[in-house]
Design a protein around this motif. Structure first.
Motif, PDB file in Angstrom:
ATOM      1  N   UNK A 166      -2.024  13.173  19.097  1.00 56.26           N
ATOM      2  CA  UNK A 166      -1.901  11.821  18.536  1.00 56.26           C
ATOM      3  C   UNK A 166      -0.635  11.734  17.694  1.00 56.26           C
ATOM      4  N   UNK A 167      -0.020  10.558  17.712  1.00 55.03           N
ATOM      5  CA  UNK A 167       1.176  10.323  16.917  1.00 55.03           C
ATOM      6  C   UNK A 167       1.107   8.941  16.286  1.00 55.03           C
ATOM      7  N   UNK A 168       1.363   8.888  14.988  1.00 54.81           N
ATOM      8  CA  UNK A 168       1.429   7.606  14.302  1.00 54.81           C
ATOM      9  C   UNK A 168       2.892   7.233  14.135  1.00 54.81           C
TER      10      UNK A 168
ATOM     11  N   UNK B  94       0.836  -1.183   0.000  1.00 57.39           N
ATOM     12  CA  UNK B  94       0.000   0.000   0.000  1.00 57.39           C
ATOM     13  C   UNK B  94       0.875   1.238   0.000  1.00 57.39           C
ATOM     14  N   UNK B  95       0.323   2.346  -0.503  1.00 59.36           N
ATOM     15  CA  UNK B  95       1.095   3.588  -0.543  1.00 59.36           C
ATOM     16  C   UNK B  95       0.939   4.390   0.736  1.00 59.36           C
ATOM     17  N   UNK B  96      -0.102   4.033   1.512  1.00 62.91           N
ATOM     18  CA  UNK B  96      -0.457   4.926   2.607  1.00 62.91           C
ATOM     19  C   UNK B  96      -1.248   4.149   3.648  1.00 62.91           C
ATOM     20  N   UNK B  97      -1.010   4.427   4.894  1.00 61.41           N
ATOM     21  CA  UNK B  97      -1.731   3.750   5.961  1.00 61.41           C
ATOM     22  C   UNK B  97      -2.091   4.777   7.021  1.00 61.41           C
TER      23      UNK B  97
ATOM     24  N   UNK C  71      -4.409   2.765   1.859  1.00 59.34           N
ATOM     25  CA  UNK C  71      -4.762   3.209   0.527  1.00 59.34           C
ATOM     26  C   UNK C  71      -5.435   4.559   0.540  1.00 59.34           C
ATOM     27  N   UNK C  72      -4.646   5.622   0.670  1.00 59.22           N
ATOM     28  CA  UNK C  72      -5.208   6.960   0.772  1.00 59.22           C
ATOM     29  C   UNK C  72      -5.761   7.427  -0.571  1.00 59.22           C
TER      30      UNK C  72
ATOM     31  N   UNK D 216      -0.451   8.335   6.738  1.00 65.24           N
ATOM     32  CA  UNK D 216       0.998   8.367   6.574  1.00 65.24           C
ATOM     33  C   UNK D 216       1.384   7.646   5.299  1.00 65.24           C
ATOM     34  N   UNK D 217       2.109   8.331   4.410  1.00 69.85           N
ATOM     35  CA  UNK D 217       2.601   7.695   3.207  1.00 69.85           C
ATOM     36  C   UNK D 217       3.803   6.821   3.543  1.00 69.85           C
ATOM     37  N   UNK D 218       3.791   5.621   3.017  1.00 71.69           N
ATOM     38  CA  UNK D 218       4.825   4.670   3.407  1.00 71.69           C
ATOM     39  C   UNK D 218       6.141   4.906   2.681  1.00 71.69           C
ATOM     40  N   UNK D 219       6.120   5.601   1.528  1.00 63.36           N
ATOM     41  CA  UNK D 219       7.382   5.800   0.819  1.00 63.36           C
ATOM     42  C   UNK D 219       8.075   7.077   1.253  1.00 63.36           C
ATOM     43  N   UNK D 220       7.442   8.206   1.062  1.00 62.16           N
ATOM     44  CA  UNK D 220       8.057   9.475   1.447  1.00 62.16           C
ATOM     45  C   UNK D 220       7.914   9.793   2.910  1.00 62.16           C
ATOM     46  N   UNK D 221       6.946   9.170   3.539  1.00 59.59           N
ATOM     47  CA  UNK D 221       6.780   9.383   4.960  1.00 59.59           C
ATOM     48  C   UNK D 221       5.965  10.588   5.360  1.00 59.59           C
TER      49      UNK D 221
END
Length: 119
Positions: A67-69, A30-33, A98-99, A50-55
């Motif tokens: 809150x913090x992810x 997935x690109x985003x969680x 999947x944003x 949160x995007x998993x590639x660029x962060x």
């Protein structure tokens, strides 16, 4: 990506909870969680993405600073640390992935949810 949440419960206002989401393979699948929540009788509300590639991380204004992810890639787990909880945070919280392109909180898929109650 299968998503399984845990960590919900009841807490007094001002307290903290940590939600966890096990998502095997999410870094590749997935690109985003992120998380969204839905209170009884109310519409769904995006909490964080949160995007998993660029962060890049996007928080709803209602939870910024509280809150913090963060993720544990070794365990394919994403956590949501929730501090300074308020009664208005009471809701069922869903881990999602999947944003959306136009709305980052327009997730494609989500888990079964975990209840958070703040009194």
């Amino acid at each position: 990506v299968q998503l399984v949440e845990s960590g919900g419960g009841s807490v007094q206002a001002g307290g903290s909870l940590r939600l966890s989401c096990v998502a095997p393979g999410y870094t590749h699948g997935t690109n985003c969680i992120g998380w969204f929540r839905q209170a009884a009788g109310k519409e769904r509300e995006g909490v964080v993405a949160k995007y998993t590639n660029g962060g890049s991380i996007y928080y709803a204004d209602s939870v910024k600073g509280r809150f913090t992810i963060f993720q544990d890639n070794a365990k394919d787990t994403v956590h949501l640390q929730m501090n300074s909880l308020k009664p208005e945070d009471t809701a069922t919280y869903y881990c999602a992935e999947g944003c959306g392109e136009n709305d980052v909180f327009d997730f494609e898929d989500w888990g079964q949810g975990t209840q958070v109650t703040v009194s």
